[in-house]
Design a protein around this motif. Sequence first.
Motif, mmCIF file in Angstrom:
data_model
loop_
_atom_site.group_PDB
_atom_site.id
_atom_site.type_symbol
_atom_site.label_atom_id
_atom_site.label_comp_id
_atom_site.label_asym_id
_atom_site.label_seq_id
_atom_site.Cartn_x
_atom_site.Cartn_y
_atom_site.Cartn_z
ATOM 1 N N ALA A 1 0.965 -0.614 -0.101
ATOM 2 C CA ALA A 1 -0.149 0.144 0.385
ATOM 3 C C ALA A 1 0.762 0.757 -0.012
ATOM 4 O O ALA A 1 0.642 2.413 -1.070
ATOM 5 C CB ALA A 1 -1.374 0.212 1.543
ATOM 6 N N LEU A 2 1.346 0.993 0.766
ATOM 7 C CA LEU A 2 2.622 2.611 0.917
ATOM 8 C C LEU A 2 3.187 2.775 -0.171
ATOM 9 O O LEU A 2 4.262 3.700 -1.358
ATOM 10 C CB LEU A 2 3.810 2.341 1.995
ATOM 11 N N LEU A 3 3.813 1.257 -1.035
ATOM 12 C CA LEU A 3 4.512 2.042 -2.548
ATOM 13 C C LEU A 3 3.760 2.405 -2.905
ATOM 14 O O LEU A 3 4.366 3.424 -4.302
ATOM 15 C CB LEU A 3 5.049 0.777 -2.976
ATOM 16 N N LEU A 4 2.188 1.838 -3.500
ATOM 17 C CA LEU A 4 1.723 2.649 -4.071
ATOM 18 C C LEU A 4 1.577 4.190 -3.908
ATOM 19 O O LEU A 4 1.106 4.440 -4.678
ATOM 20 C CB LEU A 4 0.396 1.410 -3.965
ATOM 21 N N ARG A 5 0.954 4.152 -2.842
ATOM 22 C CA ARG A 5 1.038 5.571 -2.116
ATOM 23 C C ARG A 5 2.225 6.646 -2.769
ATOM 24 O O ARG A 5 1.744 7.755 -3.538
ATOM 25 C CB ARG A 5 0.730 6.208 -1.145
ATOM 26 N N ALA A 6 3.409 6.176 -2.846
ATOM 27 C CA ALA A 6 4.518 6.714 -3.114
ATOM 28 C C ALA A 6 4.374 6.352 -4.382
ATOM 29 O O ALA A 6 5.720 7.268 -4.849
ATOM 30 C CB ALA A 6 6.176 6.556 -2.424
ATOM 31 N N SER A 7 3.512 6.247 -5.580
ATOM 32 C CA SER A 7 4.162 5.969 -6.998
ATOM 33 C C SER A 7 4.617 7.478 -7.397
ATOM 34 O O SER A 7 5.340 7.618 -8.139
ATOM 35 C CB SER A 7 2.949 5.744 -7.487
ATOM 36 N N PRO A 8 3.680 8.874 -7.210
ATOM 37 C CA PRO A 8 4.445 9.334 -7.605
ATOM 38 C C PRO A 8 5.637 10.800 -7.163
ATOM 39 O O PRO A 8 6.624 10.834 -8.128
ATOM 40 C CB PRO A 8 3.500 10.778 -7.408
ATOM 41 N N TYR A 9 5.583 10.032 -6.047
ATOM 42 C CA TYR A 9 7.042 9.965 -6.029
ATOM 43 C C TYR A 9 8.194 10.077 -6.068
ATOM 44 O O TYR A 9 9.357 9.986 -6.807
ATOM 45 C CB TYR A 9 8.056 10.072 -4.092
ATOM 46 N N HIS A 10 8.311 8.369 -6.702
ATOM 47 C CA HIS A 10 9.291 7.397 -7.697
ATOM 48 C C HIS A 10 8.887 7.600 -8.904
ATOM 49 O O HIS A 10 10.312 7.604 -9.630
ATOM 50 C CB HIS A 10 8.878 6.574 -7.140
ATOM 51 N N ALA A 11 7.806 7.760 -9.467
ATOM 52 C CA ALA A 11 7.752 8.478 -10.643
ATOM 53 C C ALA A 11 8.813 9.624 -11.037
ATOM 54 O O ALA A 11 9.640 9.985 -12.811
ATOM 55 C CB ALA A 11 6.311 8.587 -11.416
ATOM 56 N N VAL B 1 -2.811 -0.437 -10.440
ATOM 57 C CA VAL B 1 -2.583 -0.757 -9.060
ATOM 58 C C VAL B 1 -4.069 -1.087 -8.116
ATOM 59 O O VAL B 1 -3.287 -1.456 -7.518
ATOM 60 C CB VAL B 1 -3.246 1.210 -9.056
ATOM 61 N N HIS B 2 -4.668 -1.426 -9.151
ATOM 62 C CA HIS B 2 -6.684 -1.957 -8.661
ATOM 63 C C HIS B 2 -5.707 -3.711 -8.125
ATOM 64 O O HIS B 2 -5.914 -3.904 -7.185
ATOM 65 C CB HIS B 2 -7.233 -2.060 -9.323
ATOM 66 N N GLU B 3 -4.495 -4.098 -8.758
ATOM 67 C CA GLU B 3 -4.568 -5.499 -8.553
ATOM 68 C C GLU B 3 -2.831 -5.401 -7.847
ATOM 69 O O GLU B 3 -3.843 -6.830 -7.047
ATOM 70 C CB GLU B 3 -3.704 -5.884 -10.168
ATOM 71 N N VAL B 4 -2.408 -4.463 -7.784
ATOM 72 C CA VAL B 4 -1.528 -4.520 -6.724
ATOM 73 C C VAL B 4 -2.302 -4.411 -5.482
ATOM 74 O O VAL B 4 -1.651 -4.564 -4.577
ATOM 75 C CB VAL B 4 -0.332 -3.534 -6.845
ATOM 76 N N LEU C 1 -5.386 1.558 1.825
ATOM 77 C CA LEU C 1 -6.571 0.667 0.904
ATOM 78 C C LEU C 1 -7.978 1.147 0.651
ATOM 79 O O LEU C 1 -8.144 1.097 -0.650
ATOM 80 C CB LEU C 1 -6.399 -0.230 1.362
ATOM 81 N N ASN C 2 -8.710 1.720 1.457
ATOM 82 C CA ASN C 2 -9.799 2.540 1.234
ATOM 83 C C ASN C 2 -10.010 3.523 0.545
ATOM 84 O O ASN C 2 -10.399 3.969 -0.108
ATOM 85 C CB ASN C 2 -10.904 2.208 2.431
ATOM 86 N N THR C 3 -8.646 4.585 0.592
ATOM 87 C CA THR C 3 -9.104 5.846 0.152
ATOM 88 C C THR C 3 -8.856 5.342 -1.161
ATOM 89 O O THR C 3 -9.245 6.520 -1.978
ATOM 90 C CB THR C 3 -7.897 6.601 1.075
ATOM 91 N N LEU C 4 -7.829 4.652 -1.952
ATOM 92 C CA LEU C 4 -7.558 4.441 -2.679
ATOM 93 C C LEU C 4 -8.578 3.582 -3.661
ATOM 94 O O LEU C 4 -8.589 4.160 -4.957
ATOM 95 C CB LEU C 4 -6.745 2.597 -3.070
ATOM 96 N N GLN C 5 -9.291 2.838 -2.916
ATOM 97 C CA GLN C 5 -10.806 3.040 -3.464
ATOM 98 C C GLN C 5 -11.463 3.234 -4.219
ATOM 99 O O GLN C 5 -12.188 3.960 -5.278
ATOM 100 C CB GLN C 5 -11.363 1.322 -2.807
ATOM 101 N N LYS C 6 -11.420 4.430 -3.440
ATOM 102 C CA LYS C 6 -12.429 5.828 -3.046
ATOM 103 C C LYS C 6 -11.984 6.838 -4.845
ATOM 104 O O LYS C 6 -12.795 7.908 -4.734
ATOM 105 C CB LYS C 6 -12.101 6.762 -2.045
ATOM 106 N N VAL C 7 -10.833 6.640 -4.383
ATOM 107 C CA VAL C 7 -10.590 7.808 -5.728
ATOM 108 C C VAL C 7 -10.325 6.962 -6.777
ATOM 109 O O VAL C 7 -9.021 7.785 -7.975
ATOM 110 C CB VAL C 7 -9.241 8.243 -5.395
ATOM 111 N N ASP C 8 -10.553 6.023 -7.002
ATOM 112 C CA ASP C 8 -10.156 4.710 -8.266
ATOM 113 C C ASP C 8 -9.104 4.201 -8.403
ATOM 114 O O ASP C 8 -8.840 4.357 -9.863
ATOM 115 C CB ASP C 8 -11.227 5.285 -9.624
ATOM 116 N N PHE C 9 -8.504 4.125 -7.830
ATOM 117 C CA PHE C 9 -6.815 3.392 -7.482
ATOM 118 C C PHE C 9 -6.316 4.482 -8.469
ATOM 119 O O PHE C 9 -4.867 4.455 -9.157
ATOM 120 C CB PHE C 9 -7.117 2.383 -7.819
ATOM 121 N N ASN C 10 -6.245 5.770 -8.374
ATOM 122 C CA ASN C 10 -5.357 6.976 -8.809
ATOM 123 C C ASN C 10 -4.777 7.494 -8.140
ATOM 124 O O ASN C 10 -4.929 7.931 -7.119
ATOM 125 C CB ASN C 10 -6.253 8.141 -9.562
#
Length: 296
Positions: A172-182, A217-220, A256-265
């Motif tokens: 979950a943390l790796l997904l949230r940090a995607s913009p930083y890593h990108a 992102v949804h799959e991960v 993870l719930n927040t990710l779902q609410k923003v459609d995994f964006n």
Amino acid sequence: MTTSTTSSSTKVRNALAYCVQQVRKYDYANYLCALHLPPAPRAAAFALRAFNIETAQAGDSREMSLAMMRLVWWRDAIDGIYKKRLLEHPVVQALGSVITEHHLSKHWFTRLLEARSLDLDMATSPTDISEIERYAEDTSSALLYLTLEAAGVRNTAADHAASHIGKSAGLALLLRASPYHAARRRSYIPLDVAAKHGLAQEDLYRGKNLEALSSAVHEVASAASAHLEKARSLSGTIPAAAKPVLLPAVPTGVLLNTLQKVDFNVFDPTLTRGVCGISPLWMQLQLQWNSYKGTY
């Protein structure tokens, strides 16, 4: 009490206070979780989380050689603690105290540092989800294993739950940090997942093709949710003393719930608001309720 003993005790207290402030500043969700631990494991949790912050920030350097040098320094520092030779650093001083008091296993510190080093050497994205699960196990799960040791818990079911919570939190943390890593032209979206959903790495780096990105992102995130569900299914078999240690499952579930609410964006700014996308007060209330019920 001798002057030297008093001086040593003051140094440890100051070192632990430094760790608390670092965790509060850089890892607020786990700061809130640690407040629900009994005093002895709470001190250990703050020292361990501060150590995690230090080693994670080593990778923030754009100079690979400097980042590696910082991790080597930490490897030497951990070796020194177990040889009763403490370096003059507040996190090292705090770790020295809790490692001695609770006889924490050196194995997990070594695993975490090796995982950080391998991550720095990563030339491409992970091949598949199992690869990032291993990274999460060696970092996030390792911290939970050590905190369980500090709480005096030696229980296979608790370790099993900690493994799943660590993997869920790590993904979950790796997904949230995607913009930083990108922004640094790195991606933790596994190559096979990206290919399956038609996501090119350049799309992620530039924030384009958001539909494909959301699907990947949804799959991960689904894998992370499965780990969380498995950990919670073990709740009935886990000793009461382990439950507060496993509270990091709560902010992970919220994220993870927040990710779902923003459609995994992962570029949605909601993810960076408050704590895991909700207000700090609401997070505190959720932790308080789970702590009261003995759940996670």
